[in-house]
Design an enzyme around this catalytic site. Structure first.
Site, mmCIF file in Angstrom:
data_model
loop_
_atom_site.group_PDB
_atom_site.id
_atom_site.type_symbol
_atom_site.label_atom_id
_atom_site.label_comp_id
_atom_site.label_asym_id
_atom_site.label_seq_id
_atom_site.Cartn_x
_atom_site.Cartn_y
_atom_site.Cartn_z
ATOM 1 N N ASP A 1 1.051 -1.138 -0.750
ATOM 2 C CA ASP A 1 0.523 0.202 0.139
ATOM 3 C C ASP A 1 1.139 1.457 -0.067
ATOM 4 O O ASP A 1 1.571 1.295 0.624
ATOM 5 C CB ASP A 1 -0.602 0.351 1.129
ATOM 6 N N TYR B 1 1.644 5.503 -0.399
ATOM 7 C CA TYR B 1 0.902 7.077 0.638
ATOM 8 C C TYR B 1 0.635 8.136 -0.213
ATOM 9 O O TYR B 1 1.390 8.635 -0.211
ATOM 10 C CB TYR B 1 1.907 7.334 1.987
ATOM 11 N N HIS C 1 -3.486 13.779 1.604
ATOM 12 C CA HIS C 1 -3.155 12.801 2.824
ATOM 13 C C HIS C 1 -2.459 12.841 4.097
ATOM 14 O O HIS C 1 -2.784 13.074 4.820
ATOM 15 C CB HIS C 1 -4.165 11.259 2.283
ATOM 16 N N ARG D 1 1.939 13.752 13.846
ATOM 17 C CA ARG D 1 2.659 14.749 14.981
ATOM 18 C C ARG D 1 3.121 16.162 14.689
ATOM 19 O O ARG D 1 3.470 17.172 14.261
ATOM 20 C CB ARG D 1 4.259 14.325 13.615
ATOM 21 N N GLU E 1 -9.898 3.858 4.875
ATOM 22 C CA GLU E 1 -9.309 4.083 3.682
ATOM 23 C C GLU E 1 -9.294 4.081 2.672
ATOM 24 O O GLU E 1 -9.820 2.753 1.776
ATOM 25 C CB GLU E 1 -7.726 4.229 3.744
ATOM 26 N N GLU F 1 -9.416 4.116 -0.955
ATOM 27 C CA GLU F 1 -8.225 3.654 -2.193
ATOM 28 C C GLU F 1 -8.375 3.085 -3.526
ATOM 29 O O GLU F 1 -9.408 2.850 -3.723
ATOM 30 C CB GLU F 1 -7.314 2.926 -1.443
ATOM 31 N N ASP G 1 -8.439 0.202 2.784
ATOM 32 C CA ASP G 1 -7.632 0.087 3.090
ATOM 33 C C ASP G 1 -8.515 0.051 5.472
ATOM 34 O O ASP G 1 -7.856 0.882 5.605
ATOM 35 C CB ASP G 1 -6.563 0.324 3.588
ATOM 36 N N ARG H 1 -6.793 3.148 14.378
ATOM 37 C CA ARG H 1 -5.989 4.628 14.445
ATOM 38 C C ARG H 1 -5.229 4.069 15.929
ATOM 39 O O ARG H 1 -3.644 4.642 15.488
ATOM 40 C CB ARG H 1 -6.511 5.244 14.842
ATOM 41 N N GLN I 1 -2.135 1.548 15.145
ATOM 42 C CA GLN I 1 -1.618 1.984 14.243
ATOM 43 C C GLN I 1 -0.200 3.005 14.394
ATOM 44 O O GLN I 1 0.642 2.616 14.885
ATOM 45 C CB GLN I 1 -2.447 2.609 13.175
ATOM 46 N N TYR J 1 3.654 2.436 15.321
ATOM 47 C CA TYR J 1 4.293 2.165 13.488
ATOM 48 C C TYR J 1 5.368 2.966 13.222
ATOM 49 O O TYR J 1 6.160 2.583 12.557
ATOM 50 C CB TYR J 1 3.447 3.078 12.796
ATOM 51 N N LYS K 1 -3.164 -2.869 10.186
ATOM 52 C CA LYS K 1 -3.966 -2.371 9.241
ATOM 53 C C LYS K 1 -4.030 -4.139 8.630
ATOM 54 O O LYS K 1 -4.867 -4.430 7.597
ATOM 55 C CB LYS K 1 -2.791 -2.069 8.305
ATOM 56 N N THR L 1 -8.353 -5.766 4.567
ATOM 57 C CA THR L 1 -9.036 -5.186 3.731
ATOM 58 C C THR L 1 -8.956 -5.329 2.734
ATOM 59 O O THR L 1 -9.415 -6.933 1.760
ATOM 60 C CB THR L 1 -7.074 -4.735 2.758
ATOM 61 N N THR M 1 -4.426 6.503 0.815
ATOM 62 C CA THR M 1 -5.958 6.871 1.104
ATOM 63 C C THR M 1 -6.302 7.900 0.215
ATOM 64 O O THR M 1 -5.166 9.387 -0.011
ATOM 65 C CB THR M 1 -6.017 7.149 2.417
ATOM 66 N N GLU N 1 -9.285 12.289 8.649
ATOM 67 C CA GLU N 1 -9.074 13.489 8.327
ATOM 68 C C GLU N 1 -10.387 13.768 8.418
ATOM 69 O O GLU N 1 -10.395 15.497 9.102
ATOM 70 C CB GLU N 1 -8.855 13.631 7.187
HETATM 71 MN MN MN Z 1 -4.010 3.124 3.211
#
Ligand code: MN
Length: 372
Positions: free
Chosen positions: A101, A103, A108, A117, A169, A171, A203, A207, A210, A214, A223, A227, A314, A331
């Site tokens: 996958d 990004y 996004h 962050r 997500e 996609e 996807d 969160r 994740q 991550y 994840k 899927t 996404t 988001e």
């Molecule tokens: Mn994804």
């Protein structure tokens, strides 16, 4: 069978492929036309189509893909008998080999970077130099309609339990047909020699799992629980009218990413939760194009296998969190709202067709069931 709301957009210029069965009989390959399925295995007698997955057909490459598409079209024009969609069961269309996958949406990545962050740069320094991606789990790619069990895991230090932040997500998935050889990178220009077509892809993402896991190696259990992909694979041959310019890439990417010829796909996506459309992400807004992702995936000589699947990442359009062009609830609601048990997510896709109308791609649906 839920993927049959309307045959509009499933005309002779589309003809997506799927795997179906009737009354528990053997699985075989068909193309969708309107609200019915043409049994390609029976009608053509081709052995590669009397299969429980598209893989044997995909492996044969572009010449066969184009011959079979012409045969399917001719059969339908001659009035070949078809089976109504509500009399068939649809299955996972291909055996997924490797699943990666990306990004690739700047909007996004920026939105998520700000949320994950808040004190750092939203985009990390590599982001505009290469299409960032991670390896997902091929064995948990499921067909549209498969229930998604709320995953459990580590939500933080010493905190184990069902995710409280289950997200979607929106996609697009790219399906590799023809393999490549180990040690031989696939140039961006060879995209259509290897990629057969596209599927809708959700996807699903936990969160809280994740965000804790991550760093530093990327997404993992947040994840890999599921899927979802559409039952129908739209061949690239049906998307000739959908190619568009990318919004622009600065700094100029490395030559192997073919910055002068890179293109995007003008697909419209719709995110529906429990019957209400909450967002409409536009895929034409993507920063990295699909051929660039393929070139990057193989620049180190990694080979492609029939059935490889790579996700767009996404799809989010312009605008800050809260904007209704974003492809995730993280988001859309800024981390304040996620999926409840019992909620059903449906992703719908459409694209300009070669006859001036619009194709409706196969939808992706999934309902959330409680953690065991
Ligand atoms: Mn994804």
């Amino acid at each position: 069978m839920t993927d049959s709301a309307s045959g509009a957009g499933f005309g002779l210029d589309h003809l997506p492929y799927g795997v179906f069965s009737v009354d528990g009989g053997p699985r075989r390959i068909g193309v969708r036309h309107g609200d019915s399925v043409l049994d390609l295995a029976f009608e053509t007698g081709r052995p590669e189509l009397a299969a429980a997955s598209l893989n044997p057909f995909l492996a044969l490459g572009p010449q066969t893909w184009s011959e079979v598409r012409a045969e399917a079209r001719a059969l339908l024009e001659e009035g070949a008998e078809t089976t109504p969609l509500d009399e068939v069961d649809l299955h996972l269309p291909f055996e997924v080999a490797d699943y990666v996958d990306f990004y690739a949406s700047e909007h996004h990545a920026t939105n998520v970077g700000r949320l994950f962050r808040p004190d750092g740069d939203a985009l990390l320094p590599n982001w505009k130099h290469l299409p960032v991606g991670y390896h997902g789990r091929a064995g948990t790619v499921v067909a549209s309609g498969t229930p998604v069990v709320r995953p459990s895991g580590q939500r933080g230090p010493g905190d184990v339990g069902p995710t409280r932040r289950l997200d979607l997500e929106a996609e697009l998935g790219f399906v590799v047909g023809a393999a490549s050889r180990l040690g031989e990178p696939v140039p961006a220009e060879a995209f259509a020699d290897h990629v057969f077509g596209v599927v809708g892809l959700n996807d699903w993402s936990a969160r809280d799992l994740q965000a804790w896991e991550y760093v530093p190696l990327g997404p993992f259990l947040g994840k890999t629980f599921a899927t979802s992909i559409s039952h129908w694979v739209t061949p690239l041959a049906a998307l000739d009218a959908a190619w568009c310019d990318l919004p622009g890439q600065d700094p100029r990417p490395a030559d192997y990413l073919a910055p002068d010829t890179a293109r995007g796909l003008d697909l419209a996506v719709e995110v529906e939760i429990d019957g209400t459309v909450v967002s409409r992400p536009p895929y034409r807004s993507t920063y990295w194009g699909p051929a660039q992702m393929l070139a990057h995936l193989t620049v180190n000589g990694a080979s492609l296998r029939t059935g490889d699947l790579f996700g767009s990442g996404t799809i989010s359009g312009a605008g800050a969190p809260g904007h209704a062009e974003v492809g995730s609830l993280l988001e859309l609601y800024g981390g304040e709202r996620f999926l409840d048990d019992g909620s059903t997510v449906v992703l719908r896709y459409s694209a300009p067709s070669t006859d001036g109308g619009r194709l409706t791609l196969g939808e992706v649906s999934g309902a959330v069931t409680p953690a065991p």
